[in-house]
Design a protein around this motif. Sequence first.
Motif, PDB file in Angstrom:
ATOM      1  N   ARG A  39      44.142  28.539  39.229  1.00  0.00           N
ATOM      2  CA  ARG A  39      45.206  28.217  39.975  1.00  0.00           C
ATOM      3  C   ARG A  39      44.744  28.353  41.521  1.00  0.00           C
ATOM      4  NH1 ARG A  39      50.555  27.638  37.868  1.00  0.00           N
ATOM      5  NH2 ARG A  39      50.437  27.783  35.422  1.00  0.00           N
ATOM      6  N   ARG A 108      34.112  26.742  36.339  1.00  0.00           N
ATOM      7  CA  ARG A 108      34.082  27.446  35.173  1.00  0.00           C
ATOM      8  C   ARG A 108      32.982  28.738  35.394  1.00  0.00           C
ATOM      9  NH1 ARG A 108      37.926  26.306  32.190  1.00  0.00           N
ATOM     10  NH2 ARG A 108      37.720  28.478  31.049  1.00  0.00           N
ATOM     11  N   ASP A 130      39.636  31.543  27.358  1.00  0.00           N
ATOM     12  CA  ASP A 130      38.316  31.518  26.854  1.00  0.00           C
ATOM     13  C   ASP A 130      37.682  33.016  27.074  1.00  0.00           C
ATOM     14  OD1 ASP A 130      38.158  31.382  29.600  1.00  0.00           O
ATOM     15  OD2 ASP A 130      36.085  30.541  29.610  1.00  0.00           O
ATOM     16  N   ARG A 179      48.832  19.847  29.211  1.00  0.00           N
ATOM     17  CA  ARG A 179      47.813  20.963  29.656  1.00  0.00           C
ATOM     18  C   ARG A 179      47.035  21.457  28.490  1.00  0.00           C
ATOM     19  NH1 ARG A 179      48.705  25.970  32.729  1.00  0.00           N
ATOM     20  NH2 ARG A 179      50.826  25.911  32.502  1.00  0.00           N
ATOM     21  N   ASP A 183      43.017  21.492  27.925  1.00  0.00           N
ATOM     22  CA  ASP A 183      42.514  22.772  27.678  1.00  0.00           C
ATOM     23  C   ASP A 183      41.932  22.973  26.374  1.00  0.00           C
ATOM     24  OD1 ASP A 183      43.508  23.302  30.098  1.00  0.00           O
ATOM     25  OD2 ASP A 183      45.106  24.806  29.409  1.00  0.00           O
ATOM     26  N   ARG A 186      38.594  19.930  26.129  1.00  0.00           N
ATOM     27  CA  ARG A 186      37.658  19.902  27.176  1.00  0.00           C
ATOM     28  C   ARG A 186      36.094  20.446  26.405  1.00  0.00           C
ATOM     29  NH1 ARG A 186      40.220  24.746  30.467  1.00  0.00           N
ATOM     30  NH2 ARG A 186      39.285  26.390  29.270  1.00  0.00           N
TER      31      ARG A 186
HETATM   32  O1  C5P Z   1      47.408  31.089  32.265  1.00  0.00           O
HETATM   33  P1  C5P Z   1      47.796  29.829  33.103  1.00  0.00           P
HETATM   34  O2  C5P Z   1      49.093  29.131  32.621  1.00  0.00           O
HETATM   35  O3  C5P Z   1      48.223  30.221  34.363  1.00  0.00           O
HETATM   36  O4  C5P Z   1      46.650  28.837  33.597  1.00  0.00           O
HETATM   37  C1  C5P Z   1      46.323  28.057  34.234  1.00  0.00           C
HETATM   38  C2  C5P Z   1      45.388  27.127  33.634  1.00  0.00           C
HETATM   39  O5  C5P Z   1      44.195  27.553  34.111  1.00  0.00           O
HETATM   40  C3  C5P Z   1      45.167  26.643  32.221  1.00  0.00           C
HETATM   41  O6  C5P Z   1      46.109  25.608  31.591  1.00  0.00           O
HETATM   42  C4  C5P Z   1      43.637  26.466  32.098  1.00  0.00           C
HETATM   43  O7  C5P Z   1      43.550  25.104  32.490  1.00  0.00           O
HETATM   44  C5  C5P Z   1      43.155  27.321  32.796  1.00  0.00           C
HETATM   45  N1  C5P Z   1      42.344  28.244  32.601  1.00  0.00           N
HETATM   46  C6  C5P Z   1      41.218  28.246  32.076  1.00  0.00           C
HETATM   47  N2  C5P Z   1      40.654  29.131  31.652  1.00  0.00           N
HETATM   48  C7  C5P Z   1      41.201  30.489  31.448  1.00  0.00           C
HETATM   49  C8  C5P Z   1      42.501  30.560  32.183  1.00  0.00           C
HETATM   50  C9  C5P Z   1      43.127  29.440  32.420  1.00  0.00           C
HETATM   51  O8  C5P Z   1      40.671  27.152  31.970  1.00  0.00           O
HETATM   52  N3  C5P Z   1      40.514  31.847  31.130  1.00  0.00           N
END
Ligand code: C5P
Length: 222
Positions: A39, A108, A130, A179, A183, A186
């Motif tokens: 974020r 990432r 992940d 979302r 998520d 991808r």
């Molecule tokens: O946990 P939260 O809803 O705040 O995460 C926001 C976004 O960050 C997720 O929807 C995802 O796209 C991304 N995210 C991710 N890998 C993580 C944590 C979050 O891709 N380890």
Amino acid sequence: MAKKTIAIDGPAGAGKSTVARLVAKRLNYLYIDTGAMYRAITYKVMQQKIPLDDHHALTELAQNTNIKLINRNGRNLVFCDEHDVTEQIRDPEVSRNVSLVSLVPGVRQKMVQLQREMARDGGVVMDGRDICTVVLPDADCKIFLTASVEERAWRRRKEFEVKGYPISWESVKEDIMQRDLLDSQRAVSPLVKSPDAYLIDTTGLTIDTVIKRILNLCLGDD
Ligand code: C5P
């Protein structure tokens, strides 16, 4: 007792952050909210008005960004290049854009590097998408938290309301589904349950029950 590494994955609104934070507090471990890191970089991308499909620019920005999670007086603060962005990263607009930023491999790569550094000494509870599969595949304890999409949307709507963003349940549900889709589909590090993670469906469970279950699974503690 040796300090362990606890990894928690799951979709949006499954209760990961609340539960992970409380488990960490109970064990006197460090809580690492990796969603907050994605974020924070998304917020910076929006500030700089970088098009979300310019993956080269997003990668470069991530490589030149430092994100820190700091616990100050019991509050978990998020810093992006020395700026406190704790409140800003919860804006619904950030929620809408974050999955498009976090699908970029170069973004990432930087986040995973920072996350592994933070977890190096153990004694951490890390949550995300992940963590069990990619960031900490050797974690001592792996949990996959989920809940029905309806219940997750209610929880998120309540959180938005408390923060002063009155959004309809239908709209929150739509965002969450969108979302989850991005998520989990991808190419790099999709949201998927690691085969060796314990599955906990939190639908209808109290926070306290979920915490007890995790402590029991991870430490054999009631
Ligand atoms: O946990 P939260 O809803 O705040 O995460 C926001 C976004 O960050 C997720 O929807 C995802 O796209 C991304 N995210 C991710 N890998 C993580 C944590 C979050 O891709 N380890």
